[in-house]
Design a protein around this motif. Structure first.
Motif, short mmCIF file in Angstrom:
data_model
loop_
_atom_site.label_atom_id
_atom_site.label_comp_id
_atom_site.label_asym_id
_atom_site.label_seq_id
_atom_site.Cartn_x
_atom_site.Cartn_y
_atom_site.Cartn_z
N THR A 122 2.41 2.91 -11.48
CA THR A 122 2.07 1.92 -10.47
C THR A 122 3.36 1.36 -9.87
O THR A 122 4.25 0.94 -10.61
CB THR A 122 1.25 0.75 -11.06
OG1 THR A 122 0.06 1.29 -11.65
CG2 THR A 122 0.85 -0.24 -9.98
N VAL A 123 3.44 1.39 -8.56
CA VAL A 123 4.60 0.83 -7.86
C VAL A 123 4.12 -0.36 -7.05
O VAL A 123 3.10 -0.28 -6.36
CB VAL A 123 5.22 1.89 -6.92
CG1 VAL A 123 6.29 1.28 -6.05
CG2 VAL A 123 5.80 3.05 -7.73
N GLU A 124 4.83 -1.46 -7.17
CA GLU A 124 4.49 -2.63 -6.36
C GLU A 124 5.68 -3.00 -5.49
O GLU A 124 6.79 -3.18 -5.99
CB GLU A 124 4.12 -3.81 -7.27
CG GLU A 124 3.60 -4.99 -6.48
CD GLU A 124 3.29 -6.20 -7.38
OE1 GLU A 124 2.51 -6.04 -8.35
OE2 GLU A 124 3.85 -7.27 -7.12
N MET A 125 5.45 -3.06 -4.19
CA MET A 125 6.54 -3.37 -3.26
C MET A 125 6.16 -4.59 -2.43
O MET A 125 5.05 -4.67 -1.92
CB MET A 125 6.81 -2.18 -2.35
CG MET A 125 7.23 -0.95 -3.12
SD MET A 125 7.48 0.51 -2.09
CE MET A 125 5.81 0.99 -1.72
N ILE A 171 2.40 -4.11 -1.13
CA ILE A 171 1.87 -2.75 -1.17
C ILE A 171 1.89 -2.27 -2.62
O ILE A 171 2.92 -2.32 -3.29
CB ILE A 171 2.73 -1.81 -0.30
CG1 ILE A 171 2.68 -2.26 1.17
CG2 ILE A 171 2.24 -0.37 -0.42
CD1 ILE A 171 3.89 -1.83 1.98
N ILE A 172 0.73 -1.84 -3.08
CA ILE A 172 0.64 -1.33 -4.45
C ILE A 172 0.16 0.12 -4.39
O ILE A 172 -0.85 0.42 -3.75
CB ILE A 172 -0.33 -2.17 -5.30
CG1 ILE A 172 0.22 -3.58 -5.43
CG2 ILE A 172 -0.53 -1.54 -6.68
CD1 ILE A 172 -0.75 -4.57 -6.02
N VAL A 173 0.93 1.02 -4.99
CA VAL A 173 0.54 2.43 -5.02
C VAL A 173 0.37 2.84 -6.48
O VAL A 173 1.30 2.75 -7.28
CB VAL A 173 1.59 3.32 -4.32
CG1 VAL A 173 1.14 4.77 -4.33
CG2 VAL A 173 1.81 2.85 -2.89
N GLY A 223 -6.76 -4.05 2.15
CA GLY A 223 -7.56 -2.84 2.11
C GLY A 223 -6.88 -1.78 1.27
O GLY A 223 -5.89 -2.08 0.58
N PHE A 224 -7.40 -0.56 1.33
CA PHE A 224 -6.78 0.51 0.56
C PHE A 224 -7.01 1.86 1.23
O PHE A 224 -7.91 2.02 2.04
CB PHE A 224 -7.32 0.54 -0.88
CG PHE A 224 -8.76 0.97 -0.97
CD1 PHE A 224 -9.78 0.06 -0.83
CD2 PHE A 224 -9.08 2.31 -1.18
CE1 PHE A 224 -11.12 0.46 -0.89
CE2 PHE A 224 -10.41 2.73 -1.25
CZ PHE A 224 -11.43 1.80 -1.10
N PHE A 225 -6.17 2.82 0.87
CA PHE A 225 -6.35 4.21 1.29
C PHE A 225 -6.30 5.09 0.05
O PHE A 225 -5.47 4.87 -0.82
CB PHE A 225 -5.22 4.65 2.23
CG PHE A 225 -5.10 3.82 3.46
CD1 PHE A 225 -6.05 3.90 4.47
CD2 PHE A 225 -4.03 2.95 3.63
CE1 PHE A 225 -5.93 3.13 5.62
CE2 PHE A 225 -3.91 2.17 4.76
CZ PHE A 225 -4.86 2.27 5.76
N ASN A 226 -7.17 6.09 -0.02
CA ASN A 226 -7.08 7.07 -1.09
C ASN A 226 -6.08 8.16 -0.69
O ASN A 226 -5.97 8.52 0.47
CB ASN A 226 -8.45 7.71 -1.34
CG ASN A 226 -9.41 6.72 -1.97
OD1 ASN A 226 -9.06 6.01 -2.92
ND2 ASN A 226 -10.62 6.65 -1.45
N ILE A 227 -5.36 8.66 -1.70
CA ILE A 227 -4.39 9.73 -1.45
C ILE A 227 -4.74 10.90 -2.37
O ILE A 227 -4.92 10.71 -3.57
CB ILE A 227 -2.95 9.25 -1.73
CG1 ILE A 227 -2.63 8.01 -0.89
CG2 ILE A 227 -1.95 10.37 -1.44
CD1 ILE A 227 -1.36 7.30 -1.32
N ALA A 265 -4.12 12.42 -7.88
CA ALA A 265 -4.70 11.49 -6.90
C ALA A 265 -4.13 10.10 -7.10
O ALA A 265 -3.57 9.78 -8.15
CB ALA A 265 -6.22 11.43 -7.04
N GLY A 266 -4.28 9.28 -6.07
CA GLY A 266 -3.80 7.91 -6.17
C GLY A 266 -4.38 7.06 -5.07
O GLY A 266 -5.21 7.51 -4.27
N MET A 267 -3.94 5.81 -5.07
CA MET A 267 -4.49 4.87 -4.09
C MET A 267 -3.37 3.95 -3.60
O MET A 267 -2.50 3.55 -4.37
CB MET A 267 -5.55 4.04 -4.79
CG MET A 267 -6.30 3.09 -3.88
SD MET A 267 -7.31 2.00 -4.88
CE MET A 267 -8.80 2.96 -5.00
N LEU A 268 -3.41 3.66 -2.31
CA LEU A 268 -2.44 2.73 -1.73
C LEU A 268 -3.20 1.47 -1.31
O LEU A 268 -4.10 1.54 -0.48
CB LEU A 268 -1.77 3.39 -0.52
CG LEU A 268 -0.58 2.70 0.15
CD1 LEU A 268 0.24 3.72 0.90
CD2 LEU A 268 -0.98 1.58 1.09
N LYS A 269 -2.87 0.36 -1.93
CA LYS A 269 -3.54 -0.91 -1.60
C LYS A 269 -2.56 -1.81 -0.86
O LYS A 269 -1.37 -1.82 -1.17
CB LYS A 269 -3.99 -1.62 -2.89
CG LYS A 269 -5.18 -0.98 -3.54
CD LYS A 269 -5.69 -1.83 -4.68
CE LYS A 269 -5.04 -1.41 -5.99
NZ LYS A 269 -5.62 -2.05 -7.18
#
Lengths: 111, 143
Positions: B131-134, B72-74, B5-9, B58-62
Motif C-alpha cells: 500500500t502506497v499513500e501519497m 492518493i492511496i494505491v 472515489g477509486f479506480f480498479n487497476i 490487481a490493485g486499486m487507486l483511491k
C-alpha cells in the motif's frame, strides 16, 4: 518552431494526422525510459524515442507532449496509432538515429 | 468542495497503462487545481499505477481531493516488497527484461513517486501486497 516545420525539415513520416501542426515547440527531450520522460521531459515539447508501444502515448498525453518522433526506422504498433489518434498525440517517424534527429532540432531551436 | 472515489487497476494489462491516472488528472483539472500540483499528482499516480500493472495481479487507486489536500492511496494484491529500503533506491528494479525493453522498470518509479509527493508512505507485506499513500498539498493559483 512549429511541428509542421519540424516535419518538413526532418522529412518525417506522419503516422497520425496532425491536429496541432501549428503549435509552437520550445523543447525537445530524448529518452527511451518512460519514467525518465515522466520525470524530466518538458511539457509541450517534442519527444524523441525508439520505443514504439502503446504506453508511449499514455506518457506523452500525461506530459502534454504533442508529438513523438520514433527513430531508427522503427514502426509504431497499430494500437499505439489508434490510441495516439484518440489522444491527439502526433506519431512521427524517421530513419535517422536519435543523435542526428536531436542535432537538427537543436540547431532549429538555437540556430 | 470535496471529491473522492477509486479506480480498479488490472495487473498485466499494459494497453490500459495510465488510464486511472489520466482520469484522476481530468478530475483535478475540473476542480481548478493549479497546473504544477496536477503535474506532480499525475506523475505520482502514473508511476503507482504502473507498479500495479507491472508487478501485481490487481490493485486499486483511491483518491480524496479537497481544496487544501490531495490524498492518493494505491493498494495492490501482492506479491509485496521484501526490502523497501532497497526498492526505494534509484536504479534498483526487479522488473523482468521484457518490461525493461519497453522502457519501464528502470528503478525510477518509487523515487519519482516520493519526489513528487509532499508526504509518502509505503507499507508492504511479502506474499500479501503493498500500500502506497501519497499526499500532495496544492499550491495556490493556476500555475
Amino acid at each position: 518552431m512549429k511541428i509542421s516545420e519540424v516535419i518538413s525539415k526532418l522529412q518525417l513520416t506522419a503516422y497520425t494526422r496532425m491536429p496541432g501542426g501549428e503549435e509552437l515547440i520550445n523543447n525537445v527531450y530524448v529518452s527511451d525510459l518512460l519514467s525518465d520522460v515522466m520525470a524530466n521531459a518538458h511539457e509541450k515539447g517534442i519527444w524523441i524515442t525508439l520505443q514504439t508501444h502503446i504506453n508511449v502515448v499514455a506518457v506523452a498525453a500525461m506530459k502534454n507532449i504533442p508529438a513523438v518522433i520514433i527513430v531508427n526506422g522503427r514502426k509504431p504498433d497499430d494500437d499505439t496509432l489508434k490510441k495516439a489518434t484518440d489522444e491527439g498525440v502526433a506519431i512521427l517517424g524517421t530513419d535517422m538515429h536519435a543523435f542526428e534527429a536531436a542535432g537538427i532540432l537543436y540547431n532549429m531551436l538555437n540556430g | 468542495m470535496k471529491k473522492e472515489g477509486f479506480f480498479n487497476i488490472v495487473g498485466g494489462d499494459f494497453s490500459r497503462s495510465g488510464e486511472a491516472s489520466t482520469q484522476l488528472k481530468q478530475i483535478l483539472h475540473s476542480m481548478g487545481i493549479n497546473n504544477d500540483t496536477i503535474r506532480r499528482a499525475s506523475i505520482s499516480t502514473f508511476e503507482a499505477e504502473m507498479n500495479v500493472i507491472i508487478y501485481t495481479p490487481a490493485g486499486m487507486l483511491k483518491y480524496e481531493i479537497d481544496d487544501d489536500i490531495i490524498k492518493i492511496i494505491v493498494q495492490d494484491m501482492g506479491p509485496g516488497i521484501e526490502d523497501i529500503d532497497l526498492a526505494m533506491k534509484e536504479g534498483y528494479s526487479t522488473a523482468p527484461d521484457w518490461v525493461r525493453e519497453m522502457g519501464w522498470g528502470a528503478g525510477m518509479g518509487l523515487p519519482n513517486m516520493k519526489k513528487n509527493s509532499d508526504e509518502f508512505k509505503i507499507d508492504s507485506v511479502p506474499g500479501e501486497g503493498t500500500t502506497v499513500e501519497m499526499i500532495i498539498y496544492p499550491k495556490k493559483g493556476r500555475e
